[in-house]
Design a protein around this motif. Structure first.
Motif, PDB file in Angstrom:
ATOM      1  N   ARG A 123       1.109  -1.323  -0.044  1.00  0.00           N
ATOM      2  CA  ARG A 123      -0.294  -0.035   0.033  1.00  0.00           C
ATOM      3  C   ARG A 123       0.827   1.445   0.150  1.00  0.00           C
ATOM      4  O   ARG A 123       0.514   2.229  -0.352  1.00  0.00           O
ATOM      5  CB  ARG A 123      -0.944   0.173   1.297  1.00  0.00           C
ATOM      6  CG  ARG A 123      -1.991  -1.258   1.064  1.00  0.00           C
ATOM      7  CD  ARG A 123      -2.775  -1.197   2.536  1.00  0.00           C
ATOM      8  NE  ARG A 123      -3.615  -2.382   2.252  1.00  0.00           N
ATOM      9  CZ  ARG A 123      -4.547  -2.712   3.360  1.00  0.00           C
ATOM     10  NH1 ARG A 123      -4.699  -2.015   4.425  1.00  0.00           N
ATOM     11  NH2 ARG A 123      -5.190  -3.852   3.406  1.00  0.00           N
ATOM     12  N   ILE A 124       2.091   1.205   0.539  1.00  0.00           N
ATOM     13  CA  ILE A 124       2.632   2.580   0.700  1.00  0.00           C
ATOM     14  C   ILE A 124       2.899   3.096  -0.719  1.00  0.00           C
ATOM     15  O   ILE A 124       2.632   4.495  -0.735  1.00  0.00           O
ATOM     16  CB  ILE A 124       4.127   1.912   1.353  1.00  0.00           C
ATOM     17  CG1 ILE A 124       3.708   1.817   2.792  1.00  0.00           C
ATOM     18  CG2 ILE A 124       5.237   3.379   1.289  1.00  0.00           C
ATOM     19  CD1 ILE A 124       4.906   1.367   3.622  1.00  0.00           C
ATOM     20  N   VAL A 177       0.130   5.286  -1.742  1.00  0.00           N
ATOM     21  CA  VAL A 177      -0.185   6.431  -0.816  1.00  0.00           C
ATOM     22  C   VAL A 177       0.578   7.535  -1.206  1.00  0.00           C
ATOM     23  O   VAL A 177       0.467   8.605  -1.494  1.00  0.00           O
ATOM     24  CB  VAL A 177      -0.085   5.924   0.657  1.00  0.00           C
ATOM     25  CG1 VAL A 177      -0.149   7.251   1.486  1.00  0.00           C
ATOM     26  CG2 VAL A 177      -1.185   4.981   1.002  1.00  0.00           C
ATOM     27  N   PHE A 178       1.831   7.179  -1.312  1.00  0.00           N
ATOM     28  CA  PHE A 178       2.815   8.317  -1.517  1.00  0.00           C
ATOM     29  C   PHE A 178       3.437   8.373  -3.027  1.00  0.00           C
ATOM     30  O   PHE A 178       4.234   9.463  -3.422  1.00  0.00           O
ATOM     31  CB  PHE A 178       4.183   8.172  -0.582  1.00  0.00           C
ATOM     32  CG  PHE A 178       3.671   8.047   0.897  1.00  0.00           C
ATOM     33  CD1 PHE A 178       3.441   9.357   1.374  1.00  0.00           C
ATOM     34  CD2 PHE A 178       3.627   6.938   1.477  1.00  0.00           C
ATOM     35  CE1 PHE A 178       2.864   9.317   2.717  1.00  0.00           C
ATOM     36  CE2 PHE A 178       3.325   6.705   2.714  1.00  0.00           C
ATOM     37  CZ  PHE A 178       3.046   8.132   3.302  1.00  0.00           C
ATOM     38  N   ASP A 212       1.168  14.784   3.036  1.00  0.00           N
ATOM     39  CA  ASP A 212       1.806  13.415   3.388  1.00  0.00           C
ATOM     40  C   ASP A 212       1.589  12.730   5.052  1.00  0.00           C
ATOM     41  O   ASP A 212       1.235  11.643   4.929  1.00  0.00           O
ATOM     42  CB  ASP A 212       3.135  13.486   3.043  1.00  0.00           C
ATOM     43  CG  ASP A 212       3.718  14.046   1.683  1.00  0.00           C
ATOM     44  OD1 ASP A 212       3.034  13.369   0.588  1.00  0.00           O
ATOM     45  OD2 ASP A 212       4.666  14.684   1.681  1.00  0.00           O
ATOM     46  N   ASP A 255      -1.861  11.521   5.057  1.00  0.00           N
ATOM     47  CA  ASP A 255      -1.885  10.223   4.302  1.00  0.00           C
ATOM     48  C   ASP A 255      -1.159   9.034   5.140  1.00  0.00           C
ATOM     49  O   ASP A 255      -1.685   8.026   5.246  1.00  0.00           O
ATOM     50  CB  ASP A 255      -1.364  10.330   3.044  1.00  0.00           C
ATOM     51  CG  ASP A 255      -2.007  11.051   1.941  1.00  0.00           C
ATOM     52  OD1 ASP A 255      -3.199  11.287   2.456  1.00  0.00           O
ATOM     53  OD2 ASP A 255      -1.401  11.534   0.902  1.00  0.00           O
ATOM     54  N   GLY A 256      -0.272   9.619   5.980  1.00  0.00           N
ATOM     55  CA  GLY A 256       0.385   8.476   6.546  1.00  0.00           C
ATOM     56  C   GLY A 256      -0.397   7.899   7.844  1.00  0.00           C
ATOM     57  O   GLY A 256      -0.274   6.788   8.245  1.00  0.00           O
ATOM     58  N   ALA A 295      -3.800   8.374   7.920  1.00  0.00           N
ATOM     59  CA  ALA A 295      -4.788   7.174   7.415  1.00  0.00           C
ATOM     60  C   ALA A 295      -4.092   5.887   7.205  1.00  0.00           C
ATOM     61  O   ALA A 295      -4.694   4.834   7.431  1.00  0.00           O
ATOM     62  CB  ALA A 295      -5.193   8.060   6.114  1.00  0.00           C
ATOM     63  N   LEU A 296      -3.002   5.659   6.670  1.00  0.00           N
ATOM     64  CA  LEU A 296      -2.297   4.312   6.350  1.00  0.00           C
ATOM     65  C   LEU A 296      -2.214   3.475   7.722  1.00  0.00           C
ATOM     66  O   LEU A 296      -2.611   2.240   7.807  1.00  0.00           O
ATOM     67  CB  LEU A 296      -1.336   4.370   5.955  1.00  0.00           C
ATOM     68  CG  LEU A 296      -0.320   3.102   5.681  1.00  0.00           C
ATOM     69  CD1 LEU A 296      -1.045   2.150   4.526  1.00  0.00           C
ATOM     70  CD2 LEU A 296       0.992   3.319   5.086  1.00  0.00           C
ATOM     71  N   THR A 324       3.738   5.961  11.374  1.00  0.00           N
ATOM     72  CA  THR A 324       4.545   5.770  10.148  1.00  0.00           C
ATOM     73  C   THR A 324       5.296   7.349  10.273  1.00  0.00           C
ATOM     74  O   THR A 324       4.682   8.235  10.300  1.00  0.00           O
ATOM     75  CB  THR A 324       3.699   5.965   8.954  1.00  0.00           C
ATOM     76  OG1 THR A 324       3.090   4.698   8.758  1.00  0.00           O
ATOM     77  CG2 THR A 324       4.635   6.147   7.708  1.00  0.00           C
TER      78      THR A 324
END
Length: 275
Positions: free
Chosen positions: A39-40, A43-44, A83, A86-87, A89-90, A106
């Motif tokens: 998934r990383i 995401v980024f 960012d 988003d981290g 949320a991951l 993260t």
């Protein structure tokens, strides 16, 4: 002459050996690691340079339902607020989906910062020695080998005096519920034990990430504080939501440790982007 065998977390040349590997990840945590790896990149995107695992999972010491998933993500530029969101949320998605972990975190950093002279003996050391490559180019190839010396001690944990006022503010605003205080006890216990360990690390001449081993190493040099550190090590793994413990950290153990650390190793170099 017989070859010198690695000991106390060092290789045969006396450098700190990288402590984790994907091979040490227990079967129960492998689906979580695979999901994070998959998934990383989504995401980024193109901002991603590389990603790493750290903590108990790649050391093979994680406990099902009790340990968290720790990730370091290196971006090609400095991370933005987007960012970071988003981290988070991951982390939340992985924690919700996989009951074998208890939360996650993260860390996001920029590529240039990892390799900077200022971070060479802090963030650079952390990546090279405590992080396990998961995705992308391993930046450890561009970093030196590290010894458990006073320079490393100073640059990793020589900022405790700066942290204590912030800790007091966090404690004051946390309320009195055990649910709110327990994460602070866990976090501060771990940080104090690690700082106490690196205080004696050059004399002990080795490295460990086990909190109990850290406390025992420290106690060999500071017997008068050994019991406090052993208790903190226990709370680092099994925290209670006890405000009295937190008060003892910021009013007694923390100030003493910060003063002794500065006396022995000096103070960590200023970070211009930090208050």
């Amino acid at each position: 002459m017989a070859e010198t065998l690695p000991s106390r977390g060092l290789d045969s040349q006396g450098h700190i050996a990288r402590e984790g590997s994907l091979a040490r990840v227990a079967d129960v945590f492998r689906p979580v690691v695979v999901a994070a790896r998959d998934r990383i990149p989504g995401v980024f995107g193109a901002r991603l340079h590389s990603a790493y695992l750290y903590g108990s999972i790649p050391r093979g010491a994680a406990r099902e339902g009790r340990s968290d998933l720790d990730l370091l993500v290196v971006l090609r530029e400095e991370p933005t607020d987007t960012d970071r969101a988003d981290g988070r949320a991951l982390d939340e998605a992985l924690d919700k989906e996989f009951p074998q972990i208890d939360g996650g975190g993260t860390l996001l950093v920029g590529h240039a910062r990892v390799l900077s002279d200022l971070e060479r003996h802090d963030l650079g050391w952390f990546l090279a020695c405590l992080c396990t490559p998961l995705l992308g180019e391993d930046l450890a190839e561009h970093l030196p080998r590290y010894r458990p010396d006073s320079l490393l001690a100073r640059e990793t944990n020589g900022d405790l005096a700066l942290l204590l006022p912030r800790w007091r503010d966090r404690i004051a605003s946390a309320g009195d519920s055990e649910e709110a205080l327990r994460p602070l006890v866990r976090f501060m216990s771990r940080r104090l034990v690690r700082t106490a360990f690196t205080l004696v690390m050059p004399r002990w001449n080795g490295w460990t990430s086990d909190l109990h081993e850290m406390a025992e190493a420290f106690g060999g040099y500071y017997a008068q504080r050994a019991a406090q550190l052993r208790a903190a090590a226990v709370l680092g793994y099994e925290p209670s939501g006890d405000r009295a413990v937190l008060s003892s950290y910021v009013d007694d153990l923390g100030p003493w440790l910060a003063e002794e650390y500065a006396r022995v190793h000096g103070v960590k170099a200023d970070r211009p982007d930090e208050p």
